[in-house]
Design a protein around this motif. Structure first.
Motif, mmCIF file in Angstrom:
data_model
loop_
_atom_site.group_PDB
_atom_site.id
_atom_site.type_symbol
_atom_site.label_atom_id
_atom_site.label_comp_id
_atom_site.label_asym_id
_atom_site.label_seq_id
_atom_site.Cartn_x
_atom_site.Cartn_y
_atom_site.Cartn_z
ATOM 1 N N ALA A 122 0.816 -1.220 0.000
ATOM 2 C CA ALA A 122 0.000 0.000 0.000
ATOM 3 C C ALA A 122 0.844 1.261 0.000
ATOM 4 O O ALA A 122 0.403 2.309 -0.484
ATOM 5 C CB ALA A 122 -0.934 0.000 1.213
ATOM 6 N N ALA A 123 2.058 1.189 0.541
ATOM 7 C CA ALA A 123 2.908 2.376 0.656
ATOM 8 C C ALA A 123 3.947 2.471 -0.451
ATOM 9 O O ALA A 123 4.808 3.353 -0.412
ATOM 10 C CB ALA A 123 3.592 2.382 2.022
ATOM 11 N N ASP A 124 3.881 1.591 -1.441
ATOM 12 C CA ASP A 124 4.839 1.617 -2.539
ATOM 13 C C ASP A 124 4.800 2.982 -3.236
ATOM 14 O O ASP A 124 3.722 3.489 -3.581
ATOM 15 C CB ASP A 124 4.501 0.512 -3.547
ATOM 16 C CG ASP A 124 5.404 0.543 -4.764
ATOM 17 O OD1 ASP A 124 6.554 0.092 -4.658
ATOM 18 O OD2 ASP A 124 4.938 1.035 -5.807
ATOM 19 N N ALA A 125 5.966 3.571 -3.453
ATOM 20 C CA ALA A 125 6.040 4.934 -3.980
ATOM 21 C C ALA A 125 5.424 5.054 -5.375
ATOM 22 O O ALA A 125 4.720 6.033 -5.665
ATOM 23 C CB ALA A 125 7.495 5.399 -4.008
ATOM 24 N N GLN A 126 5.663 4.080 -6.225
ATOM 25 C CA GLN A 126 5.108 4.147 -7.581
ATOM 26 C C GLN A 126 3.589 4.003 -7.569
ATOM 27 O O GLN A 126 2.889 4.691 -8.308
ATOM 28 C CB GLN A 126 5.740 3.069 -8.460
ATOM 29 C CG GLN A 126 7.199 3.336 -8.798
ATOM 30 C CD GLN A 126 7.754 2.334 -9.798
ATOM 31 O OE1 GLN A 126 7.256 1.217 -9.917
ATOM 32 N NE2 GLN A 126 8.782 2.745 -10.531
ATOM 33 N N ARG A 127 3.087 3.112 -6.729
ATOM 34 C CA ARG A 127 1.634 2.951 -6.644
ATOM 35 C C ARG A 127 0.992 4.213 -6.064
ATOM 36 O O ARG A 127 -0.085 4.629 -6.506
ATOM 37 C CB ARG A 127 1.270 1.748 -5.773
ATOM 38 C CG ARG A 127 1.683 0.411 -6.344
ATOM 39 C CD ARG A 127 1.054 -0.748 -5.553
ATOM 40 N NE ARG A 127 -0.384 -0.779 -5.745
ATOM 41 C CZ ARG A 127 -1.278 -0.850 -4.758
ATOM 42 N NH1 ARG A 127 -0.883 -0.878 -3.498
ATOM 43 N NH2 ARG A 127 -2.578 -0.894 -5.010
ATOM 44 N N LEU A 128 1.638 4.803 -5.076
ATOM 45 C CA LEU A 128 1.106 6.030 -4.483
ATOM 46 C C LEU A 128 1.116 7.173 -5.502
ATOM 47 O O LEU A 128 0.162 7.965 -5.568
ATOM 48 C CB LEU A 128 1.928 6.416 -3.250
ATOM 49 C CG LEU A 128 1.466 7.653 -2.471
ATOM 50 C CD1 LEU A 128 0.021 7.518 -2.048
ATOM 51 C CD2 LEU A 128 2.370 7.882 -1.266
ATOM 52 N N GLN A 129 2.151 7.220 -6.322
ATOM 53 C CA GLN A 129 2.216 8.240 -7.362
ATOM 54 C C GLN A 129 1.086 8.060 -8.380
ATOM 55 O O GLN A 129 0.453 9.031 -8.800
ATOM 56 C CB GLN A 129 3.569 8.173 -8.061
ATOM 57 C CG GLN A 129 3.788 9.263 -9.104
ATOM 58 C CD GLN A 129 5.170 9.191 -9.728
ATOM 59 O OE1 GLN A 129 5.918 8.227 -9.551
ATOM 60 N NE2 GLN A 129 5.537 10.230 -10.467
ATOM 61 N N ALA A 130 0.827 6.816 -8.748
ATOM 62 C CA ALA A 130 -0.249 6.539 -9.706
ATOM 63 C C ALA A 130 -1.613 6.896 -9.120
ATOM 64 O O ALA A 130 -2.483 7.446 -9.812
ATOM 65 C CB ALA A 130 -0.213 5.072 -10.116
ATOM 66 N N LEU A 131 -1.812 6.573 -7.840
ATOM 67 C CA LEU A 131 -3.081 6.899 -7.184
ATOM 68 C C LEU A 131 -3.261 8.407 -7.092
ATOM 69 O O LEU A 131 -4.367 8.929 -7.296
ATOM 70 C CB LEU A 131 -3.123 6.263 -5.790
ATOM 71 C CG LEU A 131 -4.387 6.493 -4.968
ATOM 72 C CD1 LEU A 131 -5.606 5.860 -5.644
ATOM 73 C CD2 LEU A 131 -4.217 5.915 -3.557
ATOM 74 N N THR A 132 -2.187 9.107 -6.786
ATOM 75 C CA THR A 132 -2.247 10.568 -6.713
ATOM 76 C C THR A 132 -2.626 11.159 -8.063
ATOM 77 O O THR A 132 -3.452 12.069 -8.146
ATOM 78 C CB THR A 132 -0.898 11.134 -6.236
ATOM 79 O OG1 THR A 132 -0.557 10.579 -4.958
ATOM 80 C CG2 THR A 132 -0.955 12.652 -6.118
ATOM 81 N N ALA A 133 -2.050 10.613 -9.127
ATOM 82 C CA ALA A 133 -2.381 11.092 -10.471
ATOM 83 C C ALA A 133 -3.851 10.830 -10.788
ATOM 84 O O ALA A 133 -4.523 11.654 -11.428
ATOM 85 C CB ALA A 133 -1.486 10.418 -11.499
ATOM 86 N N GLN A 134 -4.364 9.701 -10.355
ATOM 87 C CA GLN A 134 -5.763 9.365 -10.604
ATOM 88 C C GLN A 134 -6.702 10.320 -9.880
ATOM 89 O O GLN A 134 -7.705 10.771 -10.440
ATOM 90 C CB GLN A 134 -6.038 7.926 -10.156
ATOM 91 C CG GLN A 134 -7.483 7.490 -10.316
ATOM 92 C CD GLN A 134 -7.766 6.128 -9.685
ATOM 93 O OE1 GLN A 134 -6.905 5.535 -9.039
ATOM 94 N NE2 GLN A 134 -8.961 5.632 -9.886
ATOM 95 N N LEU A 135 -6.385 10.636 -8.622
ATOM 96 C CA LEU A 135 -7.270 11.480 -7.819
ATOM 97 C C LEU A 135 -7.068 12.968 -8.102
ATOM 98 O O LEU A 135 -7.967 13.771 -7.825
ATOM 99 C CB LEU A 135 -7.056 11.187 -6.327
ATOM 100 C CG LEU A 135 -7.471 9.788 -5.872
ATOM 101 C CD1 LEU A 135 -7.125 9.583 -4.402
ATOM 102 C CD2 LEU A 135 -8.955 9.551 -6.100
#
Length: 208
Positions: A122-135
């Motif tokens: 859940a805290a993976d930097a790339q996944r967090l970046q992608a989620l941020t871009a989505q929101l």
């Protein structure tokens, strides 16, 4: 119409399950909900409590329990690759998605499912970046505003007696946990039990 304040931390599987089940549990009622992200770890520190993951047997039980509850309630849930994890990035992202620091249900849903569906980190930097871009939050995740709002929400929760996540507040009454949803529904149904028994519990002496 009643208003419910939903105190949550995305690190909590019980908060995720309660989030998913709330509309069904209160079906037919007229109500509004404000979602307030808080830092669960700060509640634990304030109340001098260990987290479930800090007690090995409790951690194992919690993992099994939430998987069973998800299956029983028809909610998709896979344990994240790492748990516990640092939820600050996700909490600040939720806050950054609103000027007031009160994220919408859609934002909370996207973040909860980022954590509790798919079994990834859940805290993976790339996944967090992608989620941020989505929101696409209007404010920066690392801005001082998000940090201030998270601290304010958490301090407010502590001041009101919140000790765990999820907690639902309505009319100054606190309902804690996934299993409090039927009790919350009964309150919205104006169950007469709340006219006497709720206050009577305050008169009981402290446990030894």
């Amino acid at each position: 119409m009643k208003h419910i304040t939903f105190y949550l931390d995305f690190i909590s599987p019980y908060a995720y399950l309660a989030f998913e089940k709330l509309p069904e549990a209160l079906l037919g009622h007229s109500y509004s909900v404000t979602y307030r992200p808080i830092l669960f770890a700060a509640l634990l520190k304030h109340h001098s409590q260990l987290g479930p993951a800090e007690i090995p047997a409790k951690r194992a039980w919690t993992d099994r329990h939430v998987l069973w509850l998800a299956q029983q309630n028809g909610v998709e849930l896979q344990l994240p690759a790492q748990h516990p994890f640092n939820p600050l990035g996700l909490l600040r992202l939720a806050l950054a998605c609103s000027d007031s620091g009160l994220p919408s249900r859609y934002v909370c849903e996207r973040i909860f499912r980022h954590v509790w569906q798919g079994g990834q980190d859940a805290a993976d930097a790339q996944r967090l970046q992608a989620l941020t871009a989505q929101l696409a939050p209007p404010h920066g995740v690392n801005d001082a505003l998000a940090r201030i709002q998270l601290r304010s929400h958490t301090d407010d929760a502590i001041a009101k007696g919140v000790f765990g996540a999820p907690t639902f507040e309505v009319d100054g009454k606190l309902f804690w946990g996934l299993d409090s949803l039927p009790m919350l529904k009964a309150y919205l149904d104006e169950d007469p039990w709340f006219g006497s028994a709720w206050a009577a519990a305050d008169q009981v002496g402290q446990w030894p």
